[in-house]
Design an enzyme around this catalytic site. Structure first.
Site, PDB file in Angstrom:
ATOM      1  CG  HIS A 172      -1.813  -0.951   1.536  1.00  0.00           C
ATOM      2  ND1 HIS A 172      -1.521  -2.068   2.276  1.00  0.00           N
ATOM      3  CD2 HIS A 172      -3.114  -1.063   1.187  1.00  0.00           C
ATOM      4  CE1 HIS A 172      -2.598  -2.826   2.362  1.00  0.00           C
ATOM      5  NE2 HIS A 172      -3.584  -2.242   1.708  1.00  0.00           N
TER       6      HIS A 172
ATOM      7  CG  ASP B 124       1.992  -0.897   3.339  1.00  0.00           C
ATOM      8  OD1 ASP B 124       0.841  -1.320   3.301  1.00  0.00           O
ATOM      9  OD2 ASP B 124       2.821  -1.090   2.443  1.00  0.00           O
TER      10      ASP B 124
ATOM     11  CD  GLU C 111      -7.915  -8.114  -1.184  1.00  0.00           C
ATOM     12  OE1 GLU C 111      -6.920  -7.667  -1.778  1.00  0.00           O
ATOM     13  OE2 GLU C 111      -7.926  -8.352   0.034  1.00  0.00           O
TER      14      GLU C 111
ATOM     15  CG  ASP D 149      -3.599  -9.514   2.793  1.00  0.00           C
ATOM     16  OD1 ASP D 149      -3.024  -9.100   3.813  1.00  0.00           O
ATOM     17  OD2 ASP D 149      -4.567  -8.927   2.277  1.00  0.00           O
TER      18      ASP D 149
HETATM   19  C1  XLS Z   1      -7.870  -6.283   4.038  1.00  0.00           C
HETATM   20  C2  XLS Z   1      -7.366  -6.540   2.704  1.00  0.00           C
HETATM   21  C3  XLS Z   1      -6.184  -5.683   2.283  1.00  0.00           C
HETATM   22  C4  XLS Z   1      -6.006  -5.736   0.798  1.00  0.00           C
HETATM   23  C5  XLS Z   1      -5.151  -4.654   0.242  1.00  0.00           C
HETATM   24  O1  XLS Z   1      -8.612  -7.048   4.609  1.00  0.00           O
HETATM   25  O2  XLS Z   1      -7.070  -7.898   2.595  1.00  0.00           O
HETATM   26  O3  XLS Z   1      -5.044  -6.075   2.967  1.00  0.00           O
HETATM   27  O4  XLS Z   1      -5.476  -6.957   0.391  1.00  0.00           O
HETATM   28  O5  XLS Z   1      -5.654  -3.404   0.512  1.00  0.00           O
HETATM   29 NI    NI Z   2      -6.098  -8.813   0.967  1.00  0.00          NI
HETATM   30 NI    NI Z   3      -8.022  -9.235   4.274  1.00  0.00          NI
END
Ligand code: XLS
Ligand code: NI
Ligand code: NI
Length: 439
Positions: A101, A104, A232, A340
């Site tokens: 991100h 980060d 996502e 992740d």
């Molecule tokens: C949060 C998400 C985040 C995404 C990216 O729950 O998984 O980490 O993958 O913003």
């Molecule tokens: Ni994620």
């Molecule tokens: Ni997540």
């Protein structure tokens, strides 16, 4: 290069299933060819910068619990150190990609301009480190959920000022991703949802959100970014109800707003289970439309109802996932498997980061081998094909070709009477699956 992981002196090696060394791969053999592709090509494993280098073990009941050597000094010093730690880690682990991100990898400044400046400085260093190490960027994204300005959402914020800010932030994060040769750009709608309909105009927010995505599509074209756009899905957390609830919802939203061709789906295992689905279900829904773009490889905990972001270790889930991925033409394509995932608070040593990723990579590699064998030997698919065999009959073919009618079907039923249900053989198929998992 300075060393943040002195405990690991050489890249993690493949030692095979009999190895007793937890710092070695048992199943992930990067160069092993399965169905015409190496394991490295099948997975394109990626390290999630936020969990691995910014994670602190903090939870709702306690502050940071881990000491990380790269987390010392000014915000920019910390960012530079964390970046170096990332490249050292990816190289030693043998992960070819990372994901970030904007906020980060580089700290938020006092103004938007300062935040952009911080990001640009870090991107320049990341570019040099990518060249030096060969580690590449799988995807970038914008953090549109941590700063209080996004309390009521980003693209779906009732205040157009916040919307504009978020759009500007995405523009810059997209440019950073482009500059680093990122192969994808992800949209996760962190607070794109609502807490209560008492204060929410649902229709208005849906339209705003479509505009938000369209702006990014336009900018992508303008700057010549050829990477893939991914959405996502997640049903809840942090808001009570999020608009990108699950894959089916997202695909339908994209269709309704003329955005379908511009996006694929990034499926996170733990988000699937939060939505009341399995990981396999979400992958199947996306792959059915050729929209399975990438994977956030983690898992939840059946005893806890939230997004625990644990490292994947469930072989049933990875084998099922790989069965879907292998059957999508081109597999995961230009997406990848991004961890992740975060260590539990109690796993407080930097070495745990290695164990966690090694375990996750092995779980998927083993899943791949099981899936390959299941597919090759038609262990399940032969039964499924037989189950649908009647659709190959003249009646089935006519219906599928749109050449039948309600009148014709009524006449057919009057002539042929009752259908006889055949066993679905679920329990037998579970035995077969176990044979392959344990064999
Ligand atoms: C949060 C998400 C985040 C995404 C990216 O729950 O998984 O980490 O993958 O913003
Ligand atoms: Ni994620
Ligand atoms: Ni997540």
């Amino acid at each position: 290069m300075s060393t943040y992981f002195p405990q690991i002196s050489a890249p993690i090696a493949y030692e095979g299933p009999k190895s007793a060394n937890p710092l070695a791969f048992r199943w992930y053999d990067a160069n092993r060819v399965v169905r015409g592709k190496t394991m490295a090509e099948h997975f394109r494993f990626s390290v999630a910068f936020w969990h691995t280098f910014k994670g602190s073990g903090a939870d709702m009941f306690g502050p940071a619990a881990w000491t990380r050597e790269w987390n010392t000094g000014s915000p920019m010093q910390m960012a530079e150190q964390a970046l170096r730690a990332n490249f050292e880690f990816c190289q030693k682990l043998g992960a070819p990609y990372y994901c970030f991100h904007d906020r980060d990898i580089a700290p938020e400044g006092a103004t938007f301009a300062e935040s952009c400046k911080n990001l640009d400085a870090i991107v320049a260093q990341a570019k040099a480190l990518q060249q030096e190490t060969g580690v590449k960027l799988l995807w970038g994204t914008a953090n549109l959920f941590s700063n209080p300005r996004y309390t009521h959402g980003a693209g779906t914020n009732p205040d157009v000022h916040a919307f504009a800010y978020a759009a500007a932030q995405v523009k810059h994060a997209l440019e950073a991703t482009h500059e680093l040769g990122g192969q994808n750009y992800v949209f996760w709608g962190g607070r794109e949802g609502y807490e209560t309909l008492l204060n929410t105009d649902y229709k208005q927010e849906q339209e705003q959100f479509a505009r938000f995505l369209q702006l990014a599509v336009d900018h992508k074209k303008k700057i010549g970014f050829t990477g893939q756009f991914l959405i996502e899905p997640k049903p809840k957390e942090p808001t009570k109800h999020q608009y990108d609830f699950d894959t089916a919802t997202v695909l339908s939203f994209l269709r309704a707003h003329g955005l379908f061709e511009h996006f694929k789906i990034n499926i996170e295992a733990n988000h699937a289970t939060l939505a009341g689905h399995t990981f396999e279900h979400e992958l199947t829904v996306a792959a059915a439309e050729g929209k399975l773009g990438s994977i956030d490889a983690n898992q939840g905990d059946v005893l806890l109802g939230w997004d625990t972001d644990q490292f994947p270790s469930d072989l049933y889930a990875t084998a099922a996932a790989m069965t879907v991925v292998l059957q999508q033409p081109g597999g995961i394509g230009s997406g990848g498997f991004n961890f992740d995932a975060k260590c539990r608070r109690g796993s407080n040593d930097a070495l745990d980061l290695f164990y966690a990723h090694i375990g996750g990579m092995d779980a998927f590699a083993r899943g791949l081998l099981v899936a390959d064998k299941l597919i090759e030997e038609k262990a399940l698919s032969a039964f499924v094909a037989e189950r649908y065999a009647s659709w190959k009959s003249p009646l089935g073919q006519e219906i599928l070709a749109g050449k039948s009618s309600s009148d014709a079907l009524e006449a057919w039923v009057l002539e042929h009477g009752e259908p006889t249900p055949k066993s679905g053989r679920q329990e037998m198929l579970e035995i077969v699956r176990n044979d392959y998992l344990l064999g």
